[in-house]
Enzyme design. Sequence first.
Site, PDB file in Angstrom:
ATOM      1  N   ARG A  97      48.761  45.606  22.321  1.00  8.95           N
ATOM      2  CA  ARG A  97      47.302  45.539  22.279  1.00  8.95           C
ATOM      3  C   ARG A  97      46.739  46.801  21.606  1.00  8.95           C
ATOM      4  O   ARG A  97      47.448  47.788  21.435  1.00  8.95           O
ATOM      5  CB  ARG A  97      46.732  45.423  23.704  1.00  8.95           C
TER       6      ARG A  97
ATOM      7  N   LYS B 246      46.816  51.438  27.469  1.00  4.62           N
ATOM      8  CA  LYS B 246      47.678  51.881  28.580  1.00  4.62           C
ATOM      9  C   LYS B 246      47.480  53.371  28.862  1.00  4.62           C
ATOM     10  O   LYS B 246      46.984  54.107  28.012  1.00  4.62           O
ATOM     11  CB  LYS B 246      49.164  51.629  28.250  1.00  4.62           C
TER      12      LYS B 246
ATOM     13  N   TYR C  50      43.194  52.208  30.751  1.00  9.39           N
ATOM     14  CA  TYR C  50      43.815  51.948  32.058  1.00  9.39           C
ATOM     15  C   TYR C  50      44.637  53.185  32.415  1.00  9.39           C
ATOM     16  O   TYR C  50      45.362  53.713  31.565  1.00  9.39           O
ATOM     17  CB  TYR C  50      44.787  50.756  31.986  1.00  9.39           C
TER      18      TYR C  50
ATOM     19  N   HIS D 286      45.811  53.649  36.250  1.00  7.73           N
ATOM     20  CA  HIS D 286      46.586  53.325  37.459  1.00  7.73           C
ATOM     21  C   HIS D 286      47.208  54.589  38.051  1.00  7.73           C
ATOM     22  O   HIS D 286      48.412  54.671  38.282  1.00  7.73           O
ATOM     23  CB  HIS D 286      47.671  52.266  37.147  1.00  7.73           C
TER      24      HIS D 286
ATOM     25  N   GLU E 105      40.422  50.322  35.296  1.00  2.01           N
ATOM     26  CA  GLU E 105      40.674  49.499  36.485  1.00  2.01           C
ATOM     27  C   GLU E 105      39.762  49.803  37.658  1.00  2.01           C
ATOM     28  O   GLU E 105      39.712  49.031  38.611  1.00  2.01           O
ATOM     29  CB  GLU E 105      42.152  49.600  36.926  1.00  2.01           C
TER      30      GLU E 105
ATOM     31  N   ASP F 286      52.574  41.908  40.123  1.00  2.49           N
ATOM     32  CA  ASP F 286      52.186  43.322  39.950  1.00  2.49           C
ATOM     33  C   ASP F 286      51.706  43.944  41.263  1.00  2.49           C
ATOM     34  O   ASP F 286      51.563  45.159  41.360  1.00  2.49           O
ATOM     35  CB  ASP F 286      51.141  43.488  38.837  1.00  2.49           C
TER      36      ASP F 286
HETATM   37  N1  LIG Z   1      51.410  39.377  36.136  1.00  5.19           N
HETATM   38  C1  LIG Z   1      50.403  39.712  35.350  1.00  5.19           C
HETATM   39  O1  LIG Z   1      50.572  39.926  34.162  1.00  5.19           O
HETATM   40  C2  LIG Z   1      49.009  39.787  35.902  1.00  5.19           C
HETATM   41  C3  LIG Z   1      47.906  39.805  35.050  1.00  5.19           C
HETATM   42  C4  LIG Z   1      46.634  39.812  35.599  1.00  5.19           C
HETATM   43  C5  LIG Z   1      46.470  39.812  37.002  1.00  5.19           C
HETATM   44  N2  LIG Z   1      47.572  39.809  37.802  1.00  5.19           N
HETATM   45  C6  LIG Z   1      47.494  39.776  39.289  1.00  5.19           C
HETATM   46  O2  LIG Z   1      47.162  38.484  39.766  1.00  5.19           O
HETATM   47  C7  LIG Z   1      46.683  38.606  41.104  1.00  5.19           C
HETATM   48  C8  LIG Z   1      45.431  37.769  41.292  1.00  5.19           C
HETATM   49  O3  LIG Z   1      44.366  38.357  40.547  1.00  5.19           O
HETATM   50  P1  LIG Z   1      42.898  37.744  40.559  1.00  5.19           P
HETATM   51  O4  LIG Z   1      42.124  38.529  39.524  1.00  5.19           O
HETATM   52  O5  LIG Z   1      42.919  36.275  40.464  1.00  5.19           O
HETATM   53  O6  LIG Z   1      42.386  38.182  42.012  1.00  5.19           O
HETATM   54  P2  LIG Z   1      41.108  37.588  42.773  1.00  5.19           P
HETATM   55  O7  LIG Z   1      40.688  38.639  43.750  1.00  5.19           O
HETATM   56  O8  LIG Z   1      40.096  37.074  41.810  1.00  5.19           O
HETATM   57  O9  LIG Z   1      41.678  36.314  43.565  1.00  5.19           O
HETATM   58  C9  LIG Z   1      42.565  36.406  44.636  1.00  5.19           C
HETATM   59  C10 LIG Z   1      42.304  35.244  45.563  1.00  5.19           C
HETATM   60  O10 LIG Z   1      43.370  35.210  46.512  1.00  5.19           O
HETATM   61  C11 LIG Z   1      42.815  34.705  47.712  1.00  5.19           C
HETATM   62  N3  LIG Z   1      43.726  34.938  48.825  1.00  5.19           N
HETATM   63  C12 LIG Z   1      43.941  36.058  49.545  1.00  5.19           C
HETATM   64  N4  LIG Z   1      44.863  35.810  50.505  1.00  5.19           N
HETATM   65  C13 LIG Z   1      45.255  34.502  50.377  1.00  5.19           C
HETATM   66  C14 LIG Z   1      46.163  33.665  51.071  1.00  5.19           C
HETATM   67  N5  LIG Z   1      46.850  34.103  52.108  1.00  5.19           N
HETATM   68  N6  LIG Z   1      46.280  32.389  50.641  1.00  5.19           N
HETATM   69  C15 LIG Z   1      45.575  31.927  49.602  1.00  5.19           C
HETATM   70  N7  LIG Z   1      44.684  32.674  48.918  1.00  5.19           N
HETATM   71  C16 LIG Z   1      44.531  33.949  49.306  1.00  5.19           C
HETATM   72  C17 LIG Z   1      41.468  35.436  47.802  1.00  5.19           C
HETATM   73  O11 LIG Z   1      40.597  34.796  48.726  1.00  5.19           O
HETATM   74  C18 LIG Z   1      40.995  35.342  46.354  1.00  5.19           C
HETATM   75  O12 LIG Z   1      40.196  34.199  46.117  1.00  5.19           O
HETATM   76  C19 LIG Z   1      46.481  40.117  41.300  1.00  5.19           C
HETATM   77  O13 LIG Z   1      47.573  40.648  42.009  1.00  5.19           O
HETATM   78  C20 LIG Z   1      46.457  40.655  39.900  1.00  5.19           C
HETATM   79  O14 LIG Z   1      46.804  42.034  39.842  1.00  5.19           O
HETATM   80  C21 LIG Z   1      48.836  39.800  37.275  1.00  5.19           C
END
Ligand SMILES: NC(=O)c1ccc[n+]([C@@H]2O[C@H](COP(=O)([O-])OP(=O)(O)OC[C@H]3O[C@@H](n4cnc5c(N)ncnc54)[C@H](O)[C@@H]3O)[C@@H](O)[C@H]2O)c1
Length: 370
Positions: A15, A75, A94, A96, A118, A270
């Site tokens: 990026r 980053k 970012y 972190h 972040e 993550d």
């Molecule tokens: N792997 C990657 O490349 C990557 C990229 C972007 C985001 N992420 C990660 O994805 C995850 C989700 O991000 P987001 O922006 O959607 O977060 P978000 O806060 O928008 O959504 C999370 C949802 O999870 C729900 N939740 C909490 N506990 C729960 C449970 N026990 N059962 C069901 N639902 C539950 C919450 O109510 C909320 O609606 C984060 O950990 C984020 O860091 C990973």
Amino acid sequence: MIIGVPKEIKNNENRVALTPAGVTELRKHGHTVYVQAEAGKGSGFTDEQYTHAGASILPTIEEVYGIAEMIIKVKEPIASEYPLIKENQLLFTYFHFASSEPLTHEMIERKAVCLAYETVEKTDRSLPLLVPMSEVAGRMAIQEGAKYLEKPMGGFGILLGGVAGVKPANVLVLGGGIVGTQSAKMAAGLGANVTIMDISLARLRYLEDIMPANVDTVMSNEYNIRELIQGANLIIGGVLIPGAKAPSLITRDMLKLMKPGTVMVDVAIDQGGCFETSKATTHEDPIYEVDGVVHYCVANMPGAVPYTSTLALTNATLPYAIQLANQGWKQACSTNEELRKGLNVVHGKVVFKGVAEAWHLPYTDVKELF
Ligand SMILES: NC(=O)c1ccc[n+]([C@@H]2O[C@H](COP(=O)([O-])OP(=O)(O)OC[C@H]3O[C@@H](n4cnc5c(N)ncnc54)[C@H](O)[C@@H]3O)[C@@H](O)[C@H]2O)c1
């Protein structure tokens, strides 16, 4: 202001923090932009496009850091960049910090102004510079899931949308936040039967209203999860408990309830992942199998689609970058609370509580800076 855009040098980071369109906007506000040669290459932007937009190209990273008052990056700086950072230089990227003690100490020592994407936060507590990456990852989760459901890739061998006379696949989405919503939309668009689970009834109510007819909402609890995983072909993990490790919603013993060839995409990896058997993987080697269930656990999913990710990220960062350039960080952060929340380390002081706590460092209230 003089703005510098270095080429990202962290492994596999394609990026770039500013597009040619962003250069044009900053130029319109009277700013000078220096872009390192080939900084946009990984995202599909040429040096000529940057020059045409009004930037000057500098051959080396040293020259970019040397001339800029504000560095815009993607980053966190890596070790070879530390000595290039100057006292008073504004770094907008970012960071972190809570996951890197050496980075925190280095930035304190450099006496730079570190404004972290972040932790920029809106009054409704949403994180505008993290949302775009969740949108990308949520949509991509279905694309990747569909691919690994193919038989030669290790999956059950089912087409998400089915065809006439053949039922579509069942997609189960855990978490109805940004990731979950985007995953559900993509899967529904492809014709799958989709179920979204969340612990927030208000969120489920909202999703029930806006989602198409092939999306159901179900309260998230262990009983319901045990039942629904038995019929699922693709499971997306998108739960988040802010500031905490993701809960293990699917435990190892549950895997034997599932059909062999089921695919699980743990986007929440993550934050430690929401399946007990998840461990972080890379784009080079994205999947592994446990008890016949395919696990996809890539921790930086948006990295595979740098063109989309760069545009999504810069759409969100540019308005803040313009404010910082127009007013300088001090004025911009004193008038804009969203930006002020992004300040983490300033002139050798840690002004973000979570970072001070993480590394047992003295904390200075950000208000003391103004
Ligand atoms: N792997 C990657 O490349 C990557 C990229 C972007 C985001 N992420 C990660 O994805 C995850 C989700 O991000 P987001 O922006 O959607 O977060 P978000 O806060 O928008 O959504 C999370 C949802 O999870 C729900 N939740 C909490 N506990 C729960 C449970 N026990 N059962 C069901 N639902 C539950 C919450 O109510 C909320 O609606 C984060 O950990 C984020 O860091 C990973």
